[in-house]
Design a protein around this motif. Structure first.
Motif, short mmCIF file in Angstrom:
data_model
loop_
_atom_site.label_atom_id
_atom_site.label_comp_id
_atom_site.label_asym_id
_atom_site.label_seq_id
_atom_site.Cartn_x
_atom_site.Cartn_y
_atom_site.Cartn_z
N UNK A 1 0.81 -1.22 0.00
CA UNK A 1 0.00 0.00 0.00
C UNK A 1 0.84 1.27 0.00
N UNK A 2 1.87 1.30 0.85
CA UNK A 2 2.60 2.57 1.07
C UNK A 2 3.99 2.61 0.45
N UNK A 3 4.56 1.48 0.06
CA UNK A 3 5.91 1.47 -0.49
C UNK A 3 6.95 1.42 0.61
N UNK A 4 8.22 1.11 0.22
CA UNK A 4 9.28 0.90 1.20
C UNK A 4 9.64 2.16 2.02
N UNK A 5 9.49 3.34 1.43
CA UNK A 5 9.92 4.55 2.12
C UNK A 5 9.00 4.91 3.28
N UNK A 6 7.69 4.74 3.04
CA UNK A 6 6.71 5.28 3.99
C UNK A 6 6.17 4.25 4.98
N UNK A 7 6.54 2.98 4.81
CA UNK A 7 6.03 1.94 5.71
C UNK A 7 6.70 2.05 7.09
N UNK A 8 5.88 2.06 8.15
CA UNK A 8 6.43 2.11 9.51
C UNK A 8 5.92 0.91 10.30
N UNK A 9 6.61 0.61 11.42
CA UNK A 9 6.18 -0.47 12.30
C UNK A 9 4.80 -0.15 12.88
#
Lengths: 195, 195
Positions: free
Chosen positions: A21-29
Motif C-alpha cells: 500500500x505505502x511502499x518501502x519509504x513510507x512503511x512504519x512499524x
C-alpha cells in the motif's frame, strides 16, 4: 485487539500488505501494528527493529521467487547449453514479472540489494549456485571448455547484470529487452563452449 | 559585475564549479549567476532553462571523456580481439576514474542517463560506434564469426553494463571489479571469435 496469538508469519504478511500500500519509504512499524490491531511493542517482541522486520519479509518473498524458479528448471534438458539458456531465460523472466506485478515489494528488495543485506546476498548466492551447477556439468561432459567454475559462473552472472540486477528494473519495460537478453545469452554460450 | 562579456563557455565552466561544490540536486541557476556576479536573467539569455544548461555542461564534460578515450585507442593493435579488449578495458577505466575523481559531475551525468537525455544518448551512441568499428574489422578479417554487427555490438555493450553503466558506480569501488571485468571481456571475445 485480535483474538488469536500474534506470530511472526502473521506480522510478516501484514507488513507485505502495508508495503504494497505505502511502499518501502513510507512503511512504519506503527502502520503494521495498526493493521493488526496491536501495539507496536507487540511487533517488536518478534522483530527487534524495523530493518529486521523488512529483511525477514523480503527473505520470505525471495524464498517464494526461488521456489518458482526451481519449479521451472526441475526437468533438465540433456545439453548443458540448453539448460543454461533455460535457467537464464527463466531467471530474467521471473525478475521482470516480479518488478511489473509486485512493484512495491520489488522496490523494497531493491533497497536491500543496494545495502547488500543478508537476504539479498543469500539470493545472489542461490542464483550463482544454480548457474554453477550447470557449468560444472557442462565441463564434466566436455561440452564447455575446461575452466575454473567459480570464475566463469561469476562472469556469466556479471555479463547478464542488465537483465537481473534490480538497479536496471526501469529498462525491463523496454520492448527490446527480451531480444537483447537472448543475444547476450547466445554470446555467453558461444564463449564457454568447447572449441 | 564582471568586466568581459558573458559567453556560454564561461557560464558552463561556472556551472561545473557550482556542481562540484553543491552536487546535482542543490545546484541552481541563481548559484551560477552569483558566482559570475551577474543576474540570473543573463544566464537565461544563453540557456533557456536549468535543464538546458545542465545538459550543455554534461555534453561538454562527456566530450572531454571521449577525447581521453579516443587518444587511448589511437594506436590500434593488429588483431581485432586485442583492440576490442583494449577499448573495453580503457572505456571501463575512464568511467571508474571519472566516478572516483569527479563524483559530483558524475552524479549529474547519472541523473541525465536515467532520464535518457540527448547528451547521454549521444555518449552511448559514441561508445557503440567505437565497439562497432572493431567488430566490423574483425568480421572482415575473418577473426570474428560472421554476424549482424549492430546486434553483436549491442550485445557486447549490454553484457558489460555492470562495468560502464553509471547505475553501477557504487560497485566500481570493489577491489574485484578489475579482475571481474577482465573475465567478462575474455568470455565475450571467446564468444565472438571464429570457430
Amino acid at each position: 485487539m485480535r483474538g488469536e496469538p500474534l506470530d511472526a508469519e502473521t506480522i510478516m504478511s501484514a507488513t507485505e500488505e502495508v508495503l504494497r500500500r505505502h511502499g518501502p519509504e513510507k512503511t512504519t512499524v506503527l502502520d503494521v501494528a495498526r493493521l493488526l490491531g496491536v501495539s507496536h511493542g507487540s511487533v517488536y517482541r518478534h522483530f527487534p527493529s524495523k530493518a529486521a522486520l523488512r529483511e525477514a519479509v523480503i527473505r520470505r518473498w525471495l524464498d517464494r521467487v526461488q521456489e518458482d524458479l526451481a519449479a521451472a528448471i526441475r526437468s533438465p534438458e540433456p545439453a548443458a547449453a540448453d539448460r543454461l539458456r533455460g535457467l537464464l531465460t527463466t531467471m530474467f523472466a521471473v525478475k521482470w514479472a516480479k518488478a511489473r506485478e509486485d512493484p512495491e515489494l520489488f522496490a523494497t528488495f531493491r533497497v536491500l540489494a543496494a545495502e547488500h543485506s543478508t537476504a539479498s546476498s543469500a539470493h545472489v548466492a542461490f542464483l550463482l549456485a544454480q548457474i554453477r551447477g550447470i557449468v560444472v556439468d557442462g565441463i564434466a561432459d566436455g561440452e564447455f571448455a575446461a575452466c575454473e567454475p567459480e570464475v566463469i559462473t561469476r562472469a556469466i552472472f556479471n555479463a547478464t547484470s542488465r537483465f537481473h540486477d534490480p538497479t536496471h528494473a526501469a529498462e525491463w519495460q523496454s520492448p527490446e529487452v527480451e531480444a537483447e537478453s537472448a543475444t547476450v545469452i547466445s554470446l555467453i554460450l558461444d564463449g564457454i563452449r568447447t572449441r
